[in-house]
Design an enzyme around this catalytic site. Structure first.
Site, PDB file in Angstrom:
ATOM      1  N   ASP A   1      58.689  53.731  -3.321  1.00  0.00           N
ATOM      2  CA  ASP A   1      57.811  54.905  -3.199  1.00  0.00           C
ATOM      3  C   ASP A   1      57.107  54.992  -1.848  1.00  0.00           C
ATOM      4  O   ASP A   1      56.004  55.547  -1.748  1.00  0.00           O
ATOM      5  CB  ASP A   1      56.739  54.925  -4.311  1.00  0.00           C
ATOM      6  CG  ASP A   1      57.352  54.811  -5.690  1.00  0.00           C
ATOM      7  OD1 ASP A   1      58.388  55.438  -5.910  1.00  0.00           O
ATOM      8  OD2 ASP A   1      56.798  54.087  -6.522  1.00  0.00           O
ATOM      9  N   GLU A   2      57.716  54.491  -0.803  1.00  0.00           N
ATOM     10  CA  GLU A   2      57.059  54.476   0.504  1.00  0.00           C
ATOM     11  C   GLU A   2      57.200  55.790   1.252  1.00  0.00           C
ATOM     12  O   GLU A   2      56.567  55.988   2.293  1.00  0.00           O
ATOM     13  CB  GLU A   2      57.652  53.355   1.386  1.00  0.00           C
ATOM     14  CG  GLU A   2      57.512  51.942   0.834  1.00  0.00           C
ATOM     15  CD  GLU A   2      58.712  51.535  -0.003  1.00  0.00           C
ATOM     16  OE1 GLU A   2      59.546  52.419  -0.329  1.00  0.00           O
ATOM     17  OE2 GLU A   2      58.817  50.349  -0.351  1.00  0.00           O
TER      18      GLU A   2
ATOM     19  N   LYS B   1      60.593  57.154   1.606  1.00  0.00           N
ATOM     20  CA  LYS B   1      61.929  57.067   2.218  1.00  0.00           C
ATOM     21  C   LYS B   1      62.631  58.414   2.216  1.00  0.00           C
ATOM     22  O   LYS B   1      63.308  58.768   3.175  1.00  0.00           O
ATOM     23  CB  LYS B   1      62.806  56.051   1.461  1.00  0.00           C
ATOM     24  CG  LYS B   1      62.331  54.626   1.580  1.00  0.00           C
ATOM     25  CD  LYS B   1      63.210  53.683   0.768  1.00  0.00           C
ATOM     26  CE  LYS B   1      63.114  53.877  -0.715  1.00  0.00           C
ATOM     27  NZ  LYS B   1      61.817  53.548  -1.318  1.00  0.00           N
TER      28      LYS B   1
ATOM     29  N   GLY C   1      63.437  57.927  -7.041  1.00  0.00           N
ATOM     30  CA  GLY C   1      63.014  59.328  -7.026  1.00  0.00           C
ATOM     31  C   GLY C   1      62.570  59.638  -5.618  1.00  0.00           C
ATOM     32  O   GLY C   1      61.531  59.155  -5.174  1.00  0.00           O
ATOM     33  N   HIS C   2      63.390  60.350  -4.883  1.00  0.00           N
ATOM     34  CA  HIS C   2      63.072  60.622  -3.485  1.00  0.00           C
ATOM     35  C   HIS C   2      62.596  62.066  -3.349  1.00  0.00           C
ATOM     36  O   HIS C   2      63.345  63.006  -3.607  1.00  0.00           O
ATOM     37  CB  HIS C   2      64.286  60.314  -2.602  1.00  0.00           C
ATOM     38  CG  HIS C   2      64.608  58.850  -2.562  1.00  0.00           C
ATOM     39  ND1 HIS C   2      65.779  58.335  -2.074  1.00  0.00           N
ATOM     40  CD2 HIS C   2      63.879  57.780  -2.963  1.00  0.00           C
ATOM     41  CE1 HIS C   2      65.751  57.016  -2.175  1.00  0.00           C
ATOM     42  NE2 HIS C   2      64.614  56.662  -2.715  1.00  0.00           N
TER      43      HIS C   2
ATOM     44  N   THR D   1      62.202  51.567 -15.513  1.00  0.00           N
ATOM     45  CA  THR D   1      62.235  53.026 -15.634  1.00  0.00           C
ATOM     46  C   THR D   1      63.021  53.448 -16.893  1.00  0.00           C
ATOM     47  O   THR D   1      63.130  54.636 -17.166  1.00  0.00           O
ATOM     48  CB  THR D   1      62.918  53.644 -14.403  1.00  0.00           C
ATOM     49  OG1 THR D   1      64.232  53.094 -14.298  1.00  0.00           O
ATOM     50  CG2 THR D   1      62.131  53.351 -13.137  1.00  0.00           C
TER      51      THR D   1
ATOM     52  N   GLN E   1      64.269  51.976  -3.850  1.00  0.00           N
ATOM     53  CA  GLN E   1      63.270  50.948  -4.170  1.00  0.00           C
ATOM     54  C   GLN E   1      62.751  50.309  -2.864  1.00  0.00           C
ATOM     55  O   GLN E   1      62.698  50.984  -1.858  1.00  0.00           O
ATOM     56  CB  GLN E   1      63.807  49.897  -5.144  1.00  0.00           C
ATOM     57  CG  GLN E   1      64.044  50.448  -6.552  1.00  0.00           C
ATOM     58  CD  GLN E   1      65.385  51.155  -6.721  1.00  0.00           C
ATOM     59  OE1 GLN E   1      66.407  50.628  -6.333  1.00  0.00           O
ATOM     60  NE2 GLN E   1      65.372  52.333  -7.301  1.00  0.00           N
TER      61      GLN E   1
ATOM     62  N   THR F   1      59.334  58.596 -13.304  1.00  0.00           N
ATOM     63  CA  THR F   1      58.784  58.476 -14.659  1.00  0.00           C
ATOM     64  C   THR F   1      57.443  59.181 -14.816  1.00  0.00           C
ATOM     65  O   THR F   1      56.951  59.298 -15.939  1.00  0.00           O
ATOM     66  CB  THR F   1      58.588  56.989 -15.009  1.00  0.00           C
ATOM     67  OG1 THR F   1      57.733  56.416 -13.995  1.00  0.00           O
ATOM     68  CG2 THR F   1      59.899  56.237 -15.044  1.00  0.00           C
TER      69      THR F   1
HETATM   70  P1  IMP Z   1      64.359  49.295 -13.100  1.00  0.00           P
HETATM   71  O1  IMP Z   1      64.834  49.458 -11.705  1.00  0.00           O
HETATM   72  O2  IMP Z   1      64.323  50.576 -13.885  1.00  0.00           O
HETATM   73  O3  IMP Z   1      65.073  48.194 -13.825  1.00  0.00           O
HETATM   74  O4  IMP Z   1      62.809  48.832 -13.047  1.00  0.00           O
HETATM   75  C1  IMP Z   1      62.426  47.552 -12.520  1.00  0.00           C
HETATM   76  C2  IMP Z   1      61.120  47.655 -11.719  1.00  0.00           C
HETATM   77  O5  IMP Z   1      61.366  48.392 -10.515  1.00  0.00           O
HETATM   78  C3  IMP Z   1      59.989  48.407 -12.440  1.00  0.00           C
HETATM   79  O6  IMP Z   1      58.760  47.822 -12.059  1.00  0.00           O
HETATM   80  C4  IMP Z   1      60.083  49.816 -11.864  1.00  0.00           C
HETATM   81  O7  IMP Z   1      58.857  50.490 -11.942  1.00  0.00           O
HETATM   82  C5  IMP Z   1      60.482  49.504 -10.431  1.00  0.00           C
HETATM   83  N1  IMP Z   1      61.212  50.596  -9.783  1.00  0.00           N
HETATM   84  C6  IMP Z   1      62.502  50.947  -9.965  1.00  0.00           C
HETATM   85  N2  IMP Z   1      62.828  51.981  -9.184  1.00  0.00           N
HETATM   86  C7  IMP Z   1      61.735  52.275  -8.476  1.00  0.00           C
HETATM   87  C8  IMP Z   1      61.468  53.240  -7.452  1.00  0.00           C
HETATM   88  O8  IMP Z   1      62.315  54.030  -7.033  1.00  0.00           O
HETATM   89  N3  IMP Z   1      60.202  53.228  -6.949  1.00  0.00           N
HETATM   90  C9  IMP Z   1      59.263  52.342  -7.362  1.00  0.00           C
HETATM   91  N4  IMP Z   1      59.478  51.422  -8.297  1.00  0.00           N
HETATM   92  C10 IMP Z   1      60.703  51.391  -8.859  1.00  0.00           C
END
Ligand code: IMP
Length: 442
Positions: free
Chosen positions: A13-14, A16, A40-41, A129, A223, A300
């Site tokens: 979430d920086e 990008k 989510g960009h 997520t 991420q 989310t």
């Molecule tokens: P997953 O990628 O859905 O398995 O989630 C694993 C961890 O990564 C959780 O803490 C999510 O909130 C975090 N996460 C996954 N995708 C993103 C993203 O695009 N931005 C921020 N956090 C993320």
């Protein structure tokens, strides 16, 4: 512009999406190489907001080729929804402008179900997520995943799906879920395969051919380095390699293919989901950053946790992702704070750590060591060059550069493309005629 990787240097979430969109103007091909629709960009172009989860953020520039590499996990229903939305708005009308790796793995309904059931069973331990990301990568590593090349062959897909369902239903029922049936999945997914077939190809070959023809390639990370499966705050991480090295394995190119790595960091820190966050602010300052920064997850909608900039974590990202420059985003959000703090170390017992500890719980009891700088006032969102920023904001950026050991190439002061200032070229062209990847061998 040389070939560049853009990566998150924090916990995702920086910003990008905005930077990829901006730098896509100078690239010919934009490539996603890991993650899936957990990303989510957010892009704001001409005041209109677009949130992309799977399709590379370069898509809003007409004529650019968008590639979804082998390292990405693809939910075909989500992908088609995104394609439809973009086409309704006049983008991606030429199907030759998007390519999907034949080696990318599919997210299927049982992956999403397993992700949710596991989170429920452990009271949201990781805070995923719930998009099925982890279970899909597990199947990939266990060598029973289904890849795009298999998906677009109806007989192979049906056979692999039947085999997988048998095993996966045992896990689903053990976790209290309802076993899934083959036919409804086939009914929903076979038409998706028919629609996606046109995009599927060997994207590694495409990228090599394009590079030989001197086309410029931008790799878009999802991420962030601190969520990387190997280098992040394990186990509170995602299931892929979010560092720049992931671009090599996730797109089918070697390290020599990459000329520069731009790391994106907010001027402060945020995190969604569970996991350690040493500089987290739970009081008024945290609330102010949360409100001013509109800090809600783009995928989310969950509120993001906010805190001061953590240079121990950022230096870790500089190292593990090999950053050659930084982009600092949301500097405007910090305006109005009397003082701003930068975490330079973690105090634990009588010791001060300057690296991120690996062991489980290693970050739980650390006390951040802060350097305090004067804050700044005023609206920064109209600034278009570095000298236009308040002197305190400039001093903050300079101190971050010093502590990171990497220079800032870009500063962002708002969501719009135009709310960006360039301090230096993030990817000066490093190519010469004799670069190994362009040699012609007789
Ligand atoms: P997953 O990628 O859905 O398995 O989630 C694993 C961890 O990564 C959780 O803490 C999510 O909130 C975090 N996460 C996954 N995708 C993103 C993203 O695009 N931005 C921020 N956090 C993320």
């Amino acid at each position: 512009m040389a070939n560049i990787v853009i990566v998150g240097a924090q916990w995702g979430d920086e910003g990008k999406g905005k930077l990829v969109d901006l730098l896509s103007e100078r690239a010919d091909i934009v490539v996603r190489y890991q993650g899936g629709n957990n990303a989510g960009h957010t892009l704001v172009v001409g005041g209109e907001k677009t949130v992309l989860h799977l399709i590379p953020s370069g898509v809003l520039h007409q004529g650019k080729t968008c590639v979804i590499g082998n390292g990405v996990v693809i939910d075909p229903v989500v992908l088609l929804g995104e394609i439809d939305q973009l086409q309704e708005r006049g983008f991606l009308l030429d199907s030759s402008l998007m390519r999907i790796s034949d080696r990318a793995h599919l997210i299927l309904p049982y992956h999403k179900m397993l992700d949710g059931l596991r989170e429920d069973a452990s009271a949201g331990r990781i805070g995923t997520t719930r998009r099925g990301i982890g279970p899909t990568y597990e199947h990939k590593v266990a060598r029973c995943g289904i890849r795009m090349a298999d998906f677009i062959d109806a007989d192979v897909f049906a056979r692999l799906l039947a085999e997988n369902l048998e095993a996966v239903n045992q896990r689903i029922t053990a976790l209290g879920g309802k076993a899934m049936e083959l036919q409804p999945i086939l009914d929903e997914y076979l038409p998706c395969a028919d629609r996606l077939r046109v995009y599927v190809t060997d994207t590694s070959k495409l990228l090599h051919d394009a590079s030989a023809a001197r086309r410029r390639i931008l790799f878009e990370g999802a991420q962030g380095a601190l969520l990387d499966i190997d280098h992040g705050t394990y186990p509170f991480v995602t299931s892929s390699n979010a560092v720049a090295g992931g671009a090599c394995t996730g797109a089918g190119v070697g390290p020599t293919f990459i000329d520069a790595v731009l790391g994106i960091s907010k001027a402060y820190t945020t995190r969604v989901g569970s996991g350690p966050f040493p500089t987290e602010l739970t009081g008024a300052v945290g609330d102010q950053l949360h409100k001013a920064g509109g800090e809600f997850g783009a995928t989310t909608g969950r509120p993001r946790r906010c805190g001061w900039l953590d240079m121990v974590a950022l230096r870790h990202a500089v190292r593990v992702a090999g950053l050659t420059s930084l982009a600092i985003t949301k500097l405007d959000v910090m305006a109005g704070l009397e003082q701003v703090k930068i975490c330079t170390g973690y105090k634990v017992g009588g010791e001060v750590l300057d690296t991120v500890p690996a062991h489980l719980g290693g970050l739980d009891d650390v006390q951040p060591v802060y350097e305090v700088l004067p804050g700044w006032e005023g609206d920064l969102t109209g600034a278009r060059s570095f000298p236009e920023l308040p002197s305190e904001a400039r001093a903050y950026v300079r101190r971050v550069e010093q502590l990171a050991g990497v220079q800032a190439a870009l500063i962002s002061v708002g969501p719009g493309r135009e709310q960006t200032m360039q301090l230096r070229d993030p990817a000066p062209s490093a190519r010469t005629q004799t670069h190994p990847r362009h040699q012609v061998i007789d």
